[in-house]
Motif scaffolding. Structure first.
Motif, PDB file in Angstrom:
ATOM      1  N   THR A 431      23.458  78.958  -9.623  1.00  0.00           N
ATOM      2  CA  THR A 431      22.258  78.198  -9.264  1.00  0.00           C
ATOM      3  C   THR A 431      22.405  76.760  -9.758  1.00  0.00           C
ATOM      4  N   TYR A 432      21.471  75.934  -9.337  1.00  0.00           N
ATOM      5  CA  TYR A 432      21.496  74.543  -9.813  1.00  0.00           C
ATOM      6  C   TYR A 432      20.324  74.332 -10.760  1.00  0.00           C
ATOM      7  N   ALA A 433      20.615  74.380 -12.017  1.00  0.00           N
ATOM      8  CA  ALA A 433      19.586  74.208 -13.054  1.00  0.00           C
ATOM      9  C   ALA A 433      20.289  73.798 -14.352  1.00  0.00           C
ATOM     10  N   SER A 434      19.509  73.316 -15.301  1.00  0.00           N
ATOM     11  CA  SER A 434      20.106  72.853 -16.569  1.00  0.00           C
ATOM     12  C   SER A 434      19.251  73.271 -17.745  1.00  0.00           C
ATOM     13  N   CYS A 435      19.923  73.596 -18.827  1.00  0.00           N
ATOM     14  CA  CYS A 435      19.212  73.868 -20.081  1.00  0.00           C
ATOM     15  C   CYS A 435      19.341  72.618 -20.948  1.00  0.00           C
ATOM     16  N   VAL A 436      18.219  72.022 -21.274  1.00  0.00           N
ATOM     17  CA  VAL A 436      18.232  70.733 -21.989  1.00  0.00           C
ATOM     18  C   VAL A 436      17.331  70.815 -23.233  1.00  0.00           C
ATOM     19  N   PRO A 437      17.505  69.898 -24.187  1.00  0.00           N
ATOM     20  CA  PRO A 437      16.654  69.940 -25.383  1.00  0.00           C
ATOM     21  C   PRO A 437      15.159  69.794 -25.067  1.00  0.00           C
ATOM     22  N   LYS A 438      14.356  70.605 -25.734  1.00  0.00           N
ATOM     23  CA  LYS A 438      12.900  70.510 -25.575  1.00  0.00           C
ATOM     24  C   LYS A 438      12.386  69.229 -26.243  1.00  0.00           C
ATOM     25  N   TYR A 439      12.982  68.911 -27.396  1.00  0.00           N
ATOM     26  CA  TYR A 439      12.653  67.653 -28.094  1.00  0.00           C
ATOM     27  C   TYR A 439      13.927  66.808 -28.078  1.00  0.00           C
ATOM     28  N   PRO A 440      14.036  65.873 -27.118  1.00  0.00           N
ATOM     29  CA  PRO A 440      15.298  65.111 -27.011  1.00  0.00           C
ATOM     30  C   PRO A 440      15.625  64.392 -28.323  1.00  0.00           C
ATOM     31  N   PRO A 441      16.857  64.531 -28.804  1.00  0.00           N
ATOM     32  CA  PRO A 441      17.216  63.851 -30.055  1.00  0.00           C
ATOM     33  C   PRO A 441      17.325  62.339 -29.844  1.00  0.00           C
ATOM     34  N   ALA A 442      17.207  61.624 -30.938  1.00  0.00           N
ATOM     35  CA  ALA A 442      17.353  60.165 -30.844  1.00  0.00           C
ATOM     36  C   ALA A 442      18.808  59.802 -31.116  1.00  0.00           C
ATOM     37  N   PHE A 443      19.274  58.786 -30.447  1.00  0.00           N
ATOM     38  CA  PHE A 443      20.638  58.286 -30.680  1.00  0.00           C
ATOM     39  C   PHE A 443      20.562  56.828 -31.107  1.00  0.00           C
ATOM     40  N   ASN A 444      21.594  56.396 -31.817  1.00  0.00           N
ATOM     41  CA  ASN A 444      21.683  54.956 -32.122  1.00  0.00           C
ATOM     42  C   ASN A 444      22.428  54.280 -30.970  1.00  0.00           C
ATOM     43  N   PHE A 445      21.817  54.335 -29.796  1.00  0.00           N
ATOM     44  CA  PHE A 445      22.458  53.877 -28.563  1.00  0.00           C
ATOM     45  C   PHE A 445      22.727  52.379 -28.540  1.00  0.00           C
ATOM     46  N   TRP A 446      22.084  51.636 -29.430  1.00  0.00           N
ATOM     47  CA  TRP A 446      22.275  50.191 -29.442  1.00  0.00           C
ATOM     48  C   TRP A 446      23.572  49.788 -30.154  1.00  0.00           C
ATOM     49  N   GLU A 447      24.190  50.781 -30.813  1.00  0.00           N
ATOM     50  CA  GLU A 447      25.465  50.484 -31.466  1.00  0.00           C
ATOM     51  C   GLU A 447      26.602  50.920 -30.546  1.00  0.00           C
ATOM     52  N   THR A 448      27.755  50.304 -30.752  1.00  0.00           N
ATOM     53  CA  THR A 448      28.902  50.678 -29.906  1.00  0.00           C
ATOM     54  C   THR A 448      29.606  51.882 -30.521  1.00  0.00           C
ATOM     55  N   ASP A 449      30.416  52.548 -29.716  1.00  0.00           N
ATOM     56  CA  ASP A 449      31.224  53.691 -30.156  1.00  0.00           C
ATOM     57  C   ASP A 449      30.393  54.798 -30.789  1.00  0.00           C
ATOM     58  N   THR A 450      29.249  55.064 -30.255  1.00  0.00           N
ATOM     59  CA  THR A 450      28.482  56.191 -30.766  1.00  0.00           C
ATOM     60  C   THR A 450      28.559  57.326 -29.762  1.00  0.00           C
ATOM     61  N   GLU A 451      28.092  58.489 -30.185  1.00  0.00           N
ATOM     62  CA  GLU A 451      28.172  59.636 -29.297  1.00  0.00           C
ATOM     63  C   GLU A 451      27.072  59.637 -28.245  1.00  0.00           C
ATOM     64  N   ALA A 452      26.225  58.625 -28.279  1.00  0.00           N
ATOM     65  CA  ALA A 452      25.145  58.551 -27.305  1.00  0.00           C
ATOM     66  C   ALA A 452      25.717  58.572 -25.889  1.00  0.00           C
ATOM     67  N   VAL A 453      26.788  57.780 -25.697  1.00  0.00           N
ATOM     68  CA  VAL A 453      27.386  57.688 -24.358  1.00  0.00           C
ATOM     69  C   VAL A 453      27.898  59.061 -23.943  1.00  0.00           C
ATOM     70  N   GLN A 454      28.576  59.712 -24.885  1.00  0.00           N
ATOM     71  CA  GLN A 454      29.167  61.020 -24.601  1.00  0.00           C
ATOM     72  C   GLN A 454      28.083  62.060 -24.271  1.00  0.00           C
ATOM     73  N   GLU A 455      27.035  62.100 -25.073  1.00  0.00           N
ATOM     74  CA  GLU A 455      25.976  63.087 -24.857  1.00  0.00           C
ATOM     75  C   GLU A 455      25.207  62.798 -23.577  1.00  0.00           C
ATOM     76  N   CYS A 456      24.914  61.518 -23.377  1.00  0.00           N
ATOM     77  CA  CYS A 456      24.138  61.153 -22.193  1.00  0.00           C
ATOM     78  C   CYS A 456      24.928  61.393 -20.915  1.00  0.00           C
ATOM     79  N   SER A 457      26.253  61.192 -21.002  1.00  0.00           N
ATOM     80  CA  SER A 457      27.066  61.310 -19.781  1.00  0.00           C
ATOM     81  C   SER A 457      27.098  62.743 -19.247  1.00  0.00           C
TER      82      SER A 457
END
Lengths: 538, 259
Positions: A431-457
């Motif tokens: 099927t086409y569905a996704s299991c995602v966090p109920k409370y989305p975690p915060a990322f330090n997305f304003w910094e470079t080389d963080t896992e935000a890009v990896q998780e968001c991608s």
């Protein structure tokens, strides 16, 4: 040949990168920042001489637990009789403590018992008991066989309180105290003819002292209730205006349960002073318009005033009540970037604020017990959500704080190497569905080389659209085949965009969204980027 | 005749002015003890002279130390509301409980206070000497140990100085004491209990303390780097003790790229 050389150079650079990024951790006796016994990069270790040991600060390329100086254990404070766990050996010894590698439960000096001091009790070590008794000038009474604090507190109830009657300046007077205190008073040469009457009040007529009932009341330190005072200033029973002339009430000591309205807070009662801080009331001076029938003290409220709470629940919060809030300006913005969870609590008329761990690593959860709101922080267990391939597992709270989102077409966060959905429906079909966090975690997305890009991608997708042009299309480019993301006219399908963005923002601080106060961020990015067309056909 | 009345009037005015001046001096002397003290220094015995001379300074250091986690010059600290607050328990790692940094907090604070007031104690004894010498006494001072002890509801300073004062006779004072009504001892006991929870479980519920200790307010302020600032307040006099702890810290995201 050239290709092979290039490939080798690439691999070489990659490996160097790996080696340099996994530096060996050192156990520093002290860091240059002043912290003791940390495992860190050796450049952070302090150099120089330790003034206490007169030798250079030590460091070793190993864990602190493996070193002699930073191994942690129990530090015994021989002077105060306290034991503190998880103390590095060097810190304990330098500061004058006695270090023991065993846990405190296994050290005889750290064994707790019951220390009795007149009508008080403390569950402490024997050394601490001696120290406290010494400070207060009391005899040490330590009961090592008492197993827990509750048993200890039970022992402290004053069984031997009563009226200590004696003569002073040829007048028979009285002090409300314990038998022991009464005995100690006998050493005073100014007093004579002592008698101790257990369970009696000094105001008892039959004792024939110069102390009698009065209309005065008072508050007592560390106690909730309003008490009557006798004419000698001794504490009598709990204030009860109906008992002002009751001979028995002014003769015998009465327990709280035997006093007026015992299971009630008696807040603002003009006639009963049986207050209880567990029921939101305590003794305090009366405020205008609320004068008690006798004396100046009543059971005042410990409740708080809070407009938001009142708007939501129709009343003010009670003493000890706790509840959750976020800093989002609307409930629907509670999972947006910048959101933090807070626990508010009401104590003694004041609302205190405590924030959760940053990065939404914790969330505040609220419950209710006997109509009293309770709240606490718990871990935001979001990490395993994306690995759940069916709705049942996804919504199983033991597996995480997750939610199941159906659609959009041809997409799932959980996919194989070819990008095909691994999500299954109830029957185990794809099927086409996704299991995602109920409370989305915060990322330090304003910094470079963080896992935000990896998780968001994980929630990114590429929708390839085929166009065709020919005689049948009137010589215009038109979308060919299934329309996942674009409609016939080549416009992005709004429901697809919204659905994709919902998954995206659920992964954390990702995607296209406002912040917790409804404002746009400084990246003016679009959720959907339309790439260039490539001619692939004839 | 007119000049006779003028003279009488003048005398009356002088008398009134004199009465007002005397009344003003008497009032000022009563209301402002410092004026009285500076004028009547001689009447003060050496014990109260030293006690008053050291008291303000000791109080200031106690307040400062209480605000900074028990250290006058915090070395390893977190900034909070413009104050440097010493870490009493710390780990630089994620998910791990902290290691106790200051296991003998009471003794550490006593040593800090001793070191800080020692110069002032010396200065006060010198001031005592010059004060008495200015009044014709001969004064000999033999300096000794300065000790500060935190006790339930009070702080005691003991100065083991020997002072010999001679004029018509000789008086010797061997030990000087100062006492502050302060509950730092109690606040430290609670703080030690919080540190024990932090190092064992990684966190503390302030409500637990406030339920059992009615006179206490315990606040926990979490910072962005997972540092917690604990503020323990005695509600009776609003005296505080605050310190920092970092235990079971949480990273942004999975913490793979930040540790």
């Amino acid at each position: 040949m050239n290709k092979k050389i290039l490939l080798l150079i690439f691999v070489g650079i990659f490996l160097i990168g790996i080696v340099s990024s996994t530096e060996i951790s050192y156990c520093c006796e002290k860091t240059i920042g002043g912290a003791w016994c940390l495992e860190t990069n050796q450049d952070n270790c302090a150099t120089g001489i330790n003034p206490e040991t007169n030798s250079p600060y030590r460091k070793a390329p190993t864990s602190c637990e493996s070193t002699s100086y930073c191994k942690t254990g129990t530090c015994i404070n021989g002077q105060e009789g306290t034991c503190l766990p998880n103390v590095p050996q060097i810190r304990c010894q330098e500061e004058g403590g006695l270090w023991n590698e065993k846990p405190k439960e296994e050290i005889p000096q750290c064994k707790l018992g019951c220390c009795l001091m007149i009508d008080q009790a403390a569950f402490v070590t024997q050394t601490k008991c001696k120290r406290m008794s010494n400070l207060y000038g009391l005899e040490t009474i330590f009961k090592g066989n008492v197993q827990n604090e509750l048993q200890c507190i039970a022992l402290s109830f004053p069984k031997e309180k009563g009226a200590c009657v004696y003569e002073k300046d040829y007048e028979k007077t009285c002090k409300q105290t314990t038998r022991k205190d009464c005995q100690d008073m006998q050493s005073n040469p100014d007093y004579s003819n002592f008698e101790f009457h257990e369970g009696y009040l000094c105001s008892a007529e039959e004792l024939a002292t110069n102390c009698g009932p009065s209309k005065k009341t008072t508050c007592v330190e560390k106690e909730d209730e309003v008490y009557f005072l006798d004419t000698c200033g001794n504490l009598a029973n709990i204030y009860d205006s109906e008992k002002i002339d009751n001979v028995e009430y002014w003769t015998y000591i009465k327990d709280k349960d035997e006093s007026c309205n015992p299971d009630n807070s008696n807040t603002n009662s003009k006639i009963c002073g049986n207050c209880d801080s567990f029921l939101s009331s305590t003794c305090m001076a009366y405020k205008s318009g609320n004068k008690p029938a006798f004396g100046d003290y009543i059971c005042g409220s410990l409740d708080c005033e809070n407009k938001d709470f009142k708007d939501k629940y129709g009343r003010n919060p009670k003493h000890g009540e706790e509840w959750c809030v976020t800093n989002a300006n609307k409930p629907e913005n509670a999972n947006l970037p910048g959101t933090e969870h807070f626990k508010l609590s009401c104590y003694d008329g004041e609302v205190l604020v405590e924030n959760a761990e940053p990065w939404r690593a914790q969330v505040c959860v609220q419950g209710e017990l006997n109509n009293i709101k309770t709240a606490n922080f718990r871990i935001n267990n979001w990490q395993q959500c994306v690995f759940q391939d069916n709705q049942k597992d996804c919504e199983n709270t033991e597996k995480g704080d997750c939610k199941w989102i159906e659609g959009p077409k041809k997409f799932s966060v959980l996919k194989d190497n070819e990008g095909k959905s691994l999500a299954k429906d109830e029957d185990g079909d794809k099927t086409y569905a996704s299991c995602v966090p109920k409370y989305p975690p915060a990322f330090n997305f304003w910094e470079t080389d963080t896992e935000a890009v990896q998780e968001c991608s994980k929630a990114s997708t590429t929708c390839i659209v085929n166009y065709e042009k020919g005689l049948l299309t009137g010589n215009e480019w038109k979308v060919k085949g299934t329309k996942t993301c674009l409609d016939d006219k080549g416009n992005i399908i709004e429901s697809w965009e919204e659905s994709m963005n919902e998954i995206c923002v659920s992964m954390g601080d990702c995607g296209n969204s406002l912040n917790q106060i409804g404002k746009k961020g400084y990246h003016n990015g679009e959720a959907v980027i339309v790439g260039s067309r490539k001619k692939t056909g004839l | 005749m007119a000049s006779k009345y003028n003279k009488r009037g003048q005398i009356t005015i002088f008398i009134i002015i004199a009465v007002v001046v005397v009344a003003f001096i008497a009032l000022a002397y009563t209301i402002y003890p410092k004026i009285r003290d500076s004028i009547g220094q001689e009447s003060k015995n050496p014990q109260s002279f030293i006690s008053e001379c050291v008291k303000d300074e000791l109080e200031q250091y106690v307040d400062l130390i209480s605000k900074q986690g028990g250290s006058l010059e915090p070395e390893h600290f977190s900034m909070y509301m413009g104050d440097k607050i010493e870490y009493l328990c710390y780990t630089n790692e994620y998910y791990k409980t902290c290691t106790v940094q200051q296991p003998m907090l009471k003794q550490h604070i006593e040593r800090e206070l001793q070191g800080s007031i020692a110069p002032q104690v010396d200065a006060c004894f010198n001031s005592l000497k010059s004060n008495y010498e200015g009044k014709g006494y001969s004064v000999q001072i033999q300096p000794g140990e300065v000790k500060v002890e935190l006790l339930p509801k009070k702080i005691i300073g003991t100065f083991d100085y020997k002072v010999t004062i001679t004029k018509d006779g000789t008086e010797t004072y061997n030990i000087f004491n100062i006492m502050l009504n302060n509950n730092l001892y109690e606040l430290i006991s609670i703080s030690n209990s919080i540190i024990e929870w932090e190092t064992t479980y990684g966190d503390v519920d302030p409500g637990m303390y406030m339920t059992y200790y009615k006179d206490l307010k315990v606040e926990k302020k979490k910072q962005q780097d997972s540092t917690k600032i604990y503020i323990v307040t005695d509600k009776n006099d609003n005296k505080i003790f605050q310190f920092a702890s970092r235990s079971v810290a949480w990273p942004p995201g999975l913490g793979l790229s930040n540790e």
